[in-house]
Structures are given as structure tokens and as C-alpha cells.
Design a protein around this motif. Structure first.
Motif, PDB file in Angstrom:
ATOM      1  N   UNK A  44      87.853 103.110 -36.410  1.00  0.00           N
ATOM      2  CA  UNK A  44      86.477 102.711 -36.123  1.00  0.00           C
ATOM      3  C   UNK A  44      86.049 103.189 -34.733  1.00  0.00           C
ATOM      4  N   UNK A  45      86.920 103.030 -33.760  1.00  0.00           N
ATOM      5  CA  UNK A  45      86.607 103.438 -32.397  1.00  0.00           C
ATOM      6  C   UNK A  45      86.466 104.953 -32.289  1.00  0.00           C
ATOM      7  N   UNK A  46      87.365 105.708 -32.916  1.00  0.00           N
ATOM      8  CA  UNK A  46      87.279 107.172 -32.900  1.00  0.00           C
ATOM      9  C   UNK A  46      85.952 107.626 -33.517  1.00  0.00           C
ATOM     10  N   UNK A  47      85.590 107.045 -34.648  1.00  0.00           N
ATOM     11  CA  UNK A  47      84.322 107.408 -35.295  1.00  0.00           C
ATOM     12  C   UNK A  47      83.130 107.087 -34.404  1.00  0.00           C
ATOM     13  N   UNK A  48      83.149 105.929 -33.775  1.00  0.00           N
ATOM     14  CA  UNK A  48      82.055 105.520 -32.892  1.00  0.00           C
ATOM     15  C   UNK A  48      81.953 106.447 -31.682  1.00  0.00           C
ATOM     16  N   UNK A  49      83.078 106.736 -31.044  1.00  0.00           N
ATOM     17  CA  UNK A  49      83.063 107.610 -29.865  1.00  0.00           C
ATOM     18  C   UNK A  49      82.621 109.029 -30.219  1.00  0.00           C
ATOM     19  N   UNK A  50      83.091 109.548 -31.341  1.00  0.00           N
ATOM     20  CA  UNK A  50      82.696 110.892 -31.740  1.00  0.00           C
ATOM     21  C   UNK A  50      81.211 110.953 -32.106  1.00  0.00           C
ATOM     22  N   UNK A  51      80.692 109.897 -32.737  1.00  0.00           N
ATOM     23  CA  UNK A  51      79.251 109.845 -33.040  1.00  0.00           C
ATOM     24  C   UNK A  51      78.437 109.814 -31.752  1.00  0.00           C
ATOM     25  N   UNK A  52      78.865 108.995 -30.790  1.00  0.00           N
ATOM     26  CA  UNK A  52      78.167 108.901 -29.503  1.00  0.00           C
ATOM     27  C   UNK A  52      78.212 110.243 -28.778  1.00  0.00           C
ATOM     28  N   UNK A  53      79.352 110.913 -28.821  1.00  0.00           N
ATOM     29  CA  UNK A  53      79.497 112.236 -28.190  1.00  0.00           C
ATOM     30  C   UNK A  53      78.564 113.240 -28.854  1.00  0.00           C
ATOM     31  N   UNK A  54      78.489 113.202 -30.163  1.00  0.00           N
ATOM     32  CA  UNK A  54      77.618 114.110 -30.911  1.00  0.00           C
ATOM     33  C   UNK A  54      76.155 113.870 -30.545  1.00  0.00           C
ATOM     34  N   UNK A  55      75.751 112.616 -30.451  1.00  0.00           N
ATOM     35  CA  UNK A  55      74.365 112.298 -30.090  1.00  0.00           C
ATOM     36  C   UNK A  55      74.062 112.706 -28.658  1.00  0.00           C
ATOM     37  N   UNK A  56      75.026 112.569 -27.770  1.00  0.00           N
ATOM     38  CA  UNK A  56      74.823 112.964 -26.369  1.00  0.00           C
ATOM     39  C   UNK A  56      74.611 114.465 -26.264  1.00  0.00           C
ATOM     40  N   UNK A  57      75.322 115.228 -27.089  1.00  0.00           N
ATOM     41  CA  UNK A  57      75.164 116.685 -27.081  1.00  0.00           C
ATOM     42  C   UNK A  57      73.821 117.085 -27.683  1.00  0.00           C
ATOM     43  N   UNK A  58      73.400 116.405 -28.743  1.00  0.00           N
ATOM     44  CA  UNK A  58      72.155 116.747 -29.422  1.00  0.00           C
ATOM     45  C   UNK A  58      70.919 116.237 -28.694  1.00  0.00           C
ATOM     46  N   UNK A  59      71.051 115.190 -27.917  1.00  0.00           N
ATOM     47  CA  UNK A  59      69.895 114.556 -27.283  1.00  0.00           C
ATOM     48  C   UNK A  59      69.053 115.519 -26.450  1.00  0.00           C
TER      49      UNK A  59
END
Length: 71
Positions: A44-59
Motif C-alpha cells: 500500500x505504501x509503495x503504491x501511494x508513494x509511486x502515485x504521489x511521485x507520478x503526480x509530482x512529475x506530471x503537475x
């Protein structure tokens, strides 16, 4: 598909550690080492961190697109 920044690594017995694959170190969240997690917690934590990282790159790209539309 791009590589994920965060991954799970088997720890002692039944526990897992979240690894930052860029620094090859244990991941920190709010100053806490993400270590000694159950498999479910780790996933769950890996998925959450990777999603947050992806959004930070796309933002920034999304902001730029929004700014262009306003002109």
C-alpha cells in the motif's frame, strides 16, 4: 512503462522495507524510516508513494497546459 521510484525489499522473517530506488536507501516519510512493515502495509505504501511521485512529475506539465489555455 517507466520504472517505479519506490519498491519493496524483504526484511527479517515476515517484514518488508520500502526502498527509494533512486538513492538505494530506505524510504523516509515525515522523517520515519519505512521499515518493518507487513507485506500489505508495504504494498500500500509503495503504491501511494509511486502515485504521489507520478503526480509530482506530471503537475508542472499540467500547470503549463492550464496556463496556455488561459492566454
Amino acid at each position: 512503462m517507466q520504472n517505479q521510484r519506490y519498491a519493496l525489499q524483504k526484511n527479517l522473517n515476515i517484514y518488508w522495507t520500502v526502498i527509494d530506488t533512486v538513492s538505494d536507501r530506505k524510504a523516509l516519510v515525515n522523517g520515519f524510516v519505512m521499515d518493518m512493515l507487513t507485506a500489505d502495509e508495504g504494498e500500500e505504501l509503495v503504491n501511494t508513494l509511486n502515485r504521489a511521485e507520478s503526480h509530482a512529475i506530471l503537475a508542472p506539465a499540467q500547470r503549463e497546459h492550464h496556463d496556455q489555455r488561459r492566454q
